[in-house]
Write a protein that holds these residues in place. Structure first.
Motif, PDB file in Angstrom:
ATOM      1  N   PRO A   1     -25.905  -6.584  59.766  1.00  0.00           N
ATOM      2  CA  PRO A   1     -26.211  -5.136  59.748  1.00  0.00           C
ATOM      3  C   PRO A   1     -25.106  -4.298  59.123  1.00  0.00           C
ATOM      4  O   PRO A   1     -25.381  -3.334  58.406  1.00  0.00           O
ATOM      5  N   GLU A   2     -23.846  -4.659  59.383  1.00  0.00           N
ATOM      6  CA  GLU A   2     -22.749  -3.841  58.851  1.00  0.00           C
ATOM      7  C   GLU A   2     -22.557  -4.013  57.342  1.00  0.00           C
ATOM      8  O   GLU A   2     -21.766  -3.286  56.727  1.00  0.00           O
ATOM      9  N   HIS A   3     -23.273  -4.997  56.759  1.00  0.00           N
ATOM     10  CA  HIS A   3     -23.121  -5.244  55.321  1.00  0.00           C
ATOM     11  C   HIS A   3     -24.367  -4.863  54.522  1.00  0.00           C
ATOM     12  O   HIS A   3     -24.392  -5.035  53.298  1.00  0.00           O
ATOM     13  N   VAL A   4     -25.393  -4.356  55.183  1.00  0.00           N
ATOM     14  CA  VAL A   4     -26.654  -4.055  54.492  1.00  0.00           C
ATOM     15  C   VAL A   4     -26.456  -2.989  53.418  1.00  0.00           C
ATOM     16  O   VAL A   4     -26.933  -3.129  52.282  1.00  0.00           O
ATOM     17  N   LEU A   5     -25.745  -1.909  53.747  1.00  0.00           N
ATOM     18  CA  LEU A   5     -25.547  -0.844  52.760  1.00  0.00           C
ATOM     19  C   LEU A   5     -24.680  -1.317  51.599  1.00  0.00           C
ATOM     20  O   LEU A   5     -24.863  -0.882  50.452  1.00  0.00           O
ATOM     21  N   LEU A   6     -23.758  -2.227  51.877  1.00  0.00           N
ATOM     22  CA  LEU A   6     -22.950  -2.785  50.800  1.00  0.00           C
ATOM     23  C   LEU A   6     -23.824  -3.626  49.873  1.00  0.00           C
ATOM     24  O   LEU A   6     -23.671  -3.586  48.648  1.00  0.00           O
ATOM     25  N   GLY A   7     -24.766  -4.370  50.452  1.00  0.00           N
ATOM     26  CA  GLY A   7     -25.702  -5.126  49.632  1.00  0.00           C
ATOM     27  C   GLY A   7     -26.575  -4.213  48.785  1.00  0.00           C
ATOM     28  O   GLY A   7     -26.852  -4.507  47.613  1.00  0.00           O
ATOM     29  N   GLU A   8     -26.998  -3.085  49.356  1.00  0.00           N
ATOM     30  CA  GLU A   8     -27.803  -2.129  48.585  1.00  0.00           C
ATOM     31  C   GLU A   8     -26.981  -1.515  47.451  1.00  0.00           C
ATOM     32  O   GLU A   8     -27.494  -1.282  46.353  1.00  0.00           O
ATOM     33  N   ALA A   9     -25.706  -1.258  47.730  1.00  0.00           N
ATOM     34  CA  ALA A   9     -24.836  -0.725  46.680  1.00  0.00           C
ATOM     35  C   ALA A   9     -24.657  -1.749  45.563  1.00  0.00           C
ATOM     36  O   ALA A   9     -24.633  -1.407  44.381  1.00  0.00           O
ATOM     37  N   LEU A  10     -24.531  -3.024  45.924  1.00  0.00           N
ATOM     38  CA  LEU A  10     -24.409  -4.090  44.929  1.00  0.00           C
ATOM     39  C   LEU A  10     -25.673  -4.174  44.086  1.00  0.00           C
ATOM     40  O   LEU A  10     -25.618  -4.335  42.854  1.00  0.00           O
ATOM     41  N   LEU A  11     -26.816  -4.048  44.734  1.00  0.00           N
ATOM     42  CA  LEU A  11     -28.093  -4.063  44.019  1.00  0.00           C
ATOM     43  C   LEU A  11     -28.190  -2.877  43.064  1.00  0.00           C
ATOM     44  O   LEU A  11     -28.607  -3.028  41.906  1.00  0.00           O
ATOM     45  N   ALA A  12     -27.809  -1.692  43.535  1.00  0.00           N
ATOM     46  CA  ALA A  12     -27.874  -0.503  42.685  1.00  0.00           C
ATOM     47  C   ALA A  12     -26.912  -0.608  41.509  1.00  0.00           C
ATOM     48  O   ALA A  12     -27.199  -0.123  40.413  1.00  0.00           O
ATOM     49  N   ALA A  13     -25.764  -1.251  41.731  1.00  0.00           N
ATOM     50  CA  ALA A  13     -24.748  -1.327  40.687  1.00  0.00           C
ATOM     51  C   ALA A  13     -25.085  -2.360  39.630  1.00  0.00           C
ATOM     52  O   ALA A  13     -24.916  -2.115  38.438  1.00  0.00           O
ATOM     53  N   TYR A  14     -25.583  -3.524  40.027  1.00  0.00           N
ATOM     54  CA  TYR A  14     -25.695  -4.639  39.094  1.00  0.00           C
ATOM     55  C   TYR A  14     -27.072  -5.277  39.027  1.00  0.00           C
ATOM     56  O   TYR A  14     -27.261  -6.271  38.338  1.00  0.00           O
ATOM     57  N   GLY A  15     -28.029  -4.766  39.731  1.00  0.00           N
ATOM     58  CA  GLY A  15     -29.376  -5.282  39.609  1.00  0.00           C
ATOM     59  C   GLY A  15     -29.661  -6.454  40.533  1.00  0.00           C
ATOM     60  O   GLY A  15     -28.798  -6.947  41.266  1.00  0.00           O
TER      61      GLY A  15
ATOM     62  N   LEU B   1     -17.323  -3.987  44.555  1.00  0.00           N
ATOM     63  CA  LEU B   1     -18.671  -4.378  44.153  1.00  0.00           C
ATOM     64  C   LEU B   1     -18.630  -5.356  42.988  1.00  0.00           C
ATOM     65  O   LEU B   1     -19.406  -6.321  42.942  1.00  0.00           O
ATOM     66  N   LEU B   2     -17.742  -5.114  42.035  1.00  0.00           N
ATOM     67  CA  LEU B   2     -17.613  -6.043  40.911  1.00  0.00           C
ATOM     68  C   LEU B   2     -17.233  -7.430  41.404  1.00  0.00           C
ATOM     69  O   LEU B   2     -17.852  -8.438  41.033  1.00  0.00           O
ATOM     70  N   GLN B   3     -16.237  -7.510  42.271  1.00  0.00           N
ATOM     71  CA  GLN B   3     -15.793  -8.813  42.759  1.00  0.00           C
ATOM     72  C   GLN B   3     -16.867  -9.494  43.603  1.00  0.00           C
ATOM     73  O   GLN B   3     -17.053 -10.711  43.518  1.00  0.00           O
ATOM     74  N   LEU B   4     -17.591  -8.723  44.404  1.00  0.00           N
ATOM     75  CA  LEU B   4     -18.674  -9.316  45.187  1.00  0.00           C
ATOM     76  C   LEU B   4     -19.723  -9.948  44.272  1.00  0.00           C
ATOM     77  O   LEU B   4     -20.180 -11.076  44.493  1.00  0.00           O
ATOM     78  N   GLY B   5     -20.125  -9.192  43.253  1.00  0.00           N
ATOM     79  CA  GLY B   5     -21.127  -9.716  42.339  1.00  0.00           C
ATOM     80  C   GLY B   5     -20.658 -10.950  41.615  1.00  0.00           C
ATOM     81  O   GLY B   5     -21.406 -11.924  41.450  1.00  0.00           O
ATOM     82  N   LEU B   6     -19.405 -10.946  41.182  1.00  0.00           N
ATOM     83  CA  LEU B   6     -18.889 -12.076  40.414  1.00  0.00           C
ATOM     84  C   LEU B   6     -18.710 -13.318  41.275  1.00  0.00           C
ATOM     85  O   LEU B   6     -19.049 -14.434  40.873  1.00  0.00           O
ATOM     86  N   LEU B   7     -18.165 -13.142  42.465  1.00  0.00           N
ATOM     87  CA  LEU B   7     -17.966 -14.290  43.334  1.00  0.00           C
ATOM     88  C   LEU B   7     -19.299 -14.882  43.783  1.00  0.00           C
ATOM     89  O   LEU B   7     -19.448 -16.105  43.896  1.00  0.00           O
ATOM     90  N   ARG B   8     -20.297 -14.033  44.043  1.00  0.00           N
ATOM     91  CA  ARG B   8     -21.616 -14.557  44.405  1.00  0.00           C
ATOM     92  C   ARG B   8     -22.235 -15.303  43.220  1.00  0.00           C
ATOM     93  O   ARG B   8     -22.861 -16.341  43.383  1.00  0.00           O
ATOM     94  N   ARG B   9     -22.053 -14.760  42.030  1.00  0.00           N
ATOM     95  CA  ARG B   9     -22.590 -15.415  40.843  1.00  0.00           C
ATOM     96  C   ARG B   9     -21.922 -16.767  40.623  1.00  0.00           C
ATOM     97  O   ARG B   9     -22.570 -17.754  40.285  1.00  0.00           O
ATOM     98  N   ARG B  10     -20.614 -16.806  40.810  1.00  0.00           N
ATOM     99  CA  ARG B  10     -19.886 -18.060  40.650  1.00  0.00           C
ATOM    100  C   ARG B  10     -20.364 -19.103  41.660  1.00  0.00           C
ATOM    101  O   ARG B  10     -20.616 -20.257  41.320  1.00  0.00           O
ATOM    102  N   ALA B  11     -20.489 -18.678  42.918  1.00  0.00           N
ATOM    103  CA  ALA B  11     -20.941 -19.619  43.943  1.00  0.00           C
ATOM    104  C   ALA B  11     -22.357 -20.101  43.669  1.00  0.00           C
ATOM    105  O   ALA B  11     -22.672 -21.280  43.842  1.00  0.00           O
ATOM    106  N   ARG B  12     -23.230 -19.170  43.228  1.00  0.00           N
ATOM    107  CA  ARG B  12     -24.613 -19.547  42.933  1.00  0.00           C
ATOM    108  C   ARG B  12     -24.679 -20.545  41.777  1.00  0.00           C
ATOM    109  O   ARG B  12     -25.425 -21.515  41.816  1.00  0.00           O
ATOM    110  N   ARG B  13     -23.870 -20.316  40.776  1.00  0.00           N
ATOM    111  CA  ARG B  13     -23.878 -21.223  39.625  1.00  0.00           C
ATOM    112  C   ARG B  13     -23.334 -22.595  40.000  1.00  0.00           C
ATOM    113  O   ARG B  13     -23.851 -23.625  39.570  1.00  0.00           O
ATOM    114  N   ARG B  14     -22.281 -22.622  40.797  1.00  0.00           N
ATOM    115  CA  ARG B  14     -21.691 -23.899  41.209  1.00  0.00           C
ATOM    116  C   ARG B  14     -22.667 -24.717  42.039  1.00  0.00           C
ATOM    117  O   ARG B  14     -22.669 -25.946  41.990  1.00  0.00           O
ATOM    118  N   GLU B  15     -23.486 -24.027  42.828  1.00  0.00           N
ATOM    119  CA  GLU B  15     -24.383 -24.757  43.722  1.00  0.00           C
ATOM    120  C   GLU B  15     -25.720 -25.103  43.073  1.00  0.00           C
ATOM    121  O   GLU B  15     -26.409 -26.026  43.528  1.00  0.00           O
TER     122      GLU B  15
END
Length: 711
Positions: A688-702, A244-258
């Protein structure tokens, strides 16, 4: 072709981190944890056990063998696992007291009498044959005064894989982090009571990932962490946490770069070419040239550079930083360097002036001590663009400071600035664009911590030292004979025309702390061992002008010895200094001692570092044996653990609930790899197979962690 998540080796964003990580929970796990009495409830709050889910994620430290009856000693407080042979309630004569319950209990080693106070119903609840976990004090005459009790069948009786017997038959007891009012045994009983709620745990990982990584489901992992394969269960939970930490960080990095845009600077021109070939007094190292190449590639693009320059002590980070700033100047922009202290800012300014003749670029220094007249002049020239290069403290980010066209920012010792301070500096660029930012740190960071400590930063390492740098011999000293010899060696160096540092942990003497103070040591050395030499004093409580005068005198050779606190830790460059004595060295961490040691060995002379402290100190032995800062950083992490490093050295680092560093370094690498692969396939986590992972990311980091990435 590289993807958005696989183009470089980024470090995570500290500002993203929230600890401890939370996961989405269905009703049973989200229910408030019922704990009585009030003292135990307050203790649960202190441990962060607010819900049933918190309880089940409160993992045991280890398992220990329960004591046997035969092995108990009088007045020993212990935990035993026993079987009830007989039990009865009897009245007591004292008015107001409830009956006592006395039981005869046994294990394979013998029998004893167990006494329960004020709980007459236990005579019905604990019938003969019931297995119990008892915590209490063993007393004379083979009696055990019970302080806490719980049926052991559920708590310790999960059938193990492979047909092994239950934990109750092996006599091991999970040991939990506890506090006054809520013991480990009580926590175990609560976990037993709510064990079945673990089955409600949502499974955030897609089945394919679990299969490839050979991971149990989350519900099984929670159960195993308490009652079965404790380490296997913990590692599965740690993988979730790191993923979850790496998902959040990599998404943040990509969002900032773009999303952010910067002014693309012109290719390297005459100014930097002339500086490298004519003005720089030495040939850049291979590492410096590689760093310059990486910076050039980014400065020519419209994506703002976000790079961390992490260098060995004395590896020449300032040279690389000045190159980046000169690139801005020759492209018609301005550059700024922000340091956390006035002393460090002044040292940077002096170094830049020495590396860059004044006719190349007009530069200035701005700190809290700058006079009003000088400040007014600087701000006017800065706003018009006449002043191209500014060095300063946080005074740079104050509202009246306006740049005409800020293109490149260098932030030194960036971990000592808050996120808001760094953002304020970003806002000094023209509207609609962001500056290119080069972060610097003189503290080598262990790789495992680096992967969880810094964000949106590509990393450049400087490990190669410039030609001519001499090695530093380091010795640990403890005896009076060694102290006598140490001062003798200092005098030898001083008579040869060199200079010395004496570093003390305190400014003033303290009745509480038994450590040498700089002010007292200054007076003592002036009248004692170093009376024939010029000694000056420098510490953080002196006025800026006094510190500047002391440092200037030492740097110019007007003083032989500088007695100081750790105010000299970074940024001090006196090539003629060849010896350092550190008092009470075992009061410092490895990293700080390595930084202090880096103040010597900068000239052509062999150098000597003398560390006064306990010879058995693992930290001091490591300093004496190793010179490489990156290797020392890994040793430091192993000795102290990431928890203490987080608490004492860095701000914003992740506080992990399940993961352990550096022990889980391989797990971290796997989680990071899986995060990259997953985001390359599904950047928005919409399948669909990643929805719960997205919810976990939301719960973990907002909500920020799931913000859309611009197309």
């Amino acid at each position: 072709m590289p993807t958005a998540f696989g183009t470089s080796d980024p470090l995570p964003e500290a500002a993203l981190q929230i600890a401890p990580v939370r996961y989405p929970r269905p009703s049973r796990l989200a229910a408030p944890l019922p704990v009585t009495p009030a003292k135990a409830a307050a203790a649960a709050e202190r441990l962060g056990l607010h819900t049933v889910g918190d309880l089940l994620e409160h993992l045991p430290r280890d398992r220990q063998d329960a004591r046997t009856i035969a092995a108990l000693g009088v007045d020993e407080v212990a935990t035993v696992i026993v079987e009830v042979r007989s039990i009865a309630s009897r009245p007591v004569r004292r008015r107001g007291m409830k009956p006592l319950v006395e039981a005869v209990v046994a294990d394979e080693s013998g029998t004893m009498a167990a006494t329960f106070f004020n709980q007459p119903w236990l005579a019905r609840k604990y019938a003969p044959g019931t297995r119990l976990l008892l915590q209490g004090k063993y007393q004379a005459r083979n009696r055990f005064r019970v302080q806490f009790h719980a049926p052991s069948t559920d708590a310790l009786g999960a059938e193990r894989s492979g047909g092994e017997r239950a934990a109750r038959d092996t006599g091991d007891v999970a040991t939990y982090p506890a506090t006054d009012g809520l013991s480990s045994t009580q926590i175990l009983a609560l976990v037993r009571e709510w064990r079945q709620a673990a089955q409600d745990a949502l499974e955030p990982l897609p089945a394919r990932m679990r299969a490839v990584e050979r991971l149990p489901d989350r519900a099984a992992a929670l159960d195993a962490a308490h009652f079965g394969d404790q380490e296997g269960g913990r590692r599965r939970l740690a993988f979730d946490e790191l993923l979850l930490l790496q998902l959040g960080l990599l998404r943040r990095r990509a969002r900032r770069r773009e999303s952010a845009r910067a002014h693309a600077l012109a290719p390297p021109g005459e100014l930097t070419g002339r500086w490298l070939s004519q003005s720089l007094p030495f040939e850049p190292t291979g590492d410096q040239r590689a760093a310059i190449g990486a910076i050039d590639a980014e400065l020519c693009g419209e994506r703002p550079m976000q790079r961390l320059l992490m260098g060995e002590v004395g590896s020449g980070k300032t040279v690389v930083a000045l190159y980046a700033m000169l690139r801005a100047v020759e492209s018609g922009s301005q550059a700024a360097l922000m340091a956390p202290t006035e002393t460090l800012a002044e040292q940077h300014f002096a170094t830049l002036q020495a590396l860059m003749p004044g006719e190349l670029v007009q530069a200035a220094l701005l700190t809290g001590s700058t006079t009003q007249a000088r400040r007014t002049d600087l701000l006017g020239k800065l706003a018009t663009g006449e002043l191209k290069l500014l060095v300063g403290t946080h005074a740079i980010i104050e509202d009246p400071v306006l740049f005409d066209r800020l293109g490149v920012v260098v932030v030194d010792e960036q971990h000592r600035f808050g996120v808001n301070q760094r953002r304020a500096l970003d806002r000094k660029a023209p509207a609609g664009v962001a500056p290119h930012v080069l972060h610097m740190t003189a503290t080598p960071i262990p790789r495992t911590l680096a992967l969880t400590a810094y964000g949106d930063l590509d990393v450049t390492l400087l490990r190669e030292l410039p030609a001519g740098r001499r090695p530093i011999d380091t010795h640990v000293c403890a005896t009076e004979r060694e102290r006598f010899r140490a001062y003798e060696r200092i005098r030898e160096e001083l008579r040869a025309g060199r200079q010395a540092f004496v570093v003390c942990p305190l400014v003033e003497e303290s009745e509480v702390l038994q450590a040498r103070a700089a002010t007292a040591e200054f007076e003592r050395l002036k009248a004692g061992e170093l009376r024939d030499f010029r000694v000056v004093l420098m510490h953080g409580q002196m006025r800026p002008r006094e510190k500047a005068e002391a440092m200037a005198a030492f740097a110019a050779g007007g003083a032989d010895v500088l007695v100081a606190t750790t105010v000299i830790e970074v940024g001090i460059d006196v090539p003629n200094a060849s010896v350092m004595l550190v008092e009470d060295a075992d009061r410092y961490g490895i990293s700080q001692l390595h930084q202090l040691r880096g103040r010597i060995g900068r000239g052509p002379h062999p150098s000597l570092c003398l560390l006064f402290g306990a010879k058995e100190s693992a930290r001091l032995r490591a300093l004496a044996a190793h010179r490489d800062g990156f290797e020392l950083a890994e040793i430091d992490l192993e000795l102290r653990g990431e928890g203490e490093l987080v608490g004492t050295r860095q701000s914003g680092l992740q506080a992990f609930r399940f993961a352990r560093l550096p022990e889980d370094a391989e797990l971290l690498d796997r989680a990071r790899m899986r995060a990259r692969i997953l985001l390359d396939e599904d950047p928005r986590l919409e399948r669909p197979e990643h929805v719960l992972l997205g919810e976990a990311l939301l719960a973990a980091y907002g909500a920020d962690a799931l913000e859309p990435i611009p197309a």
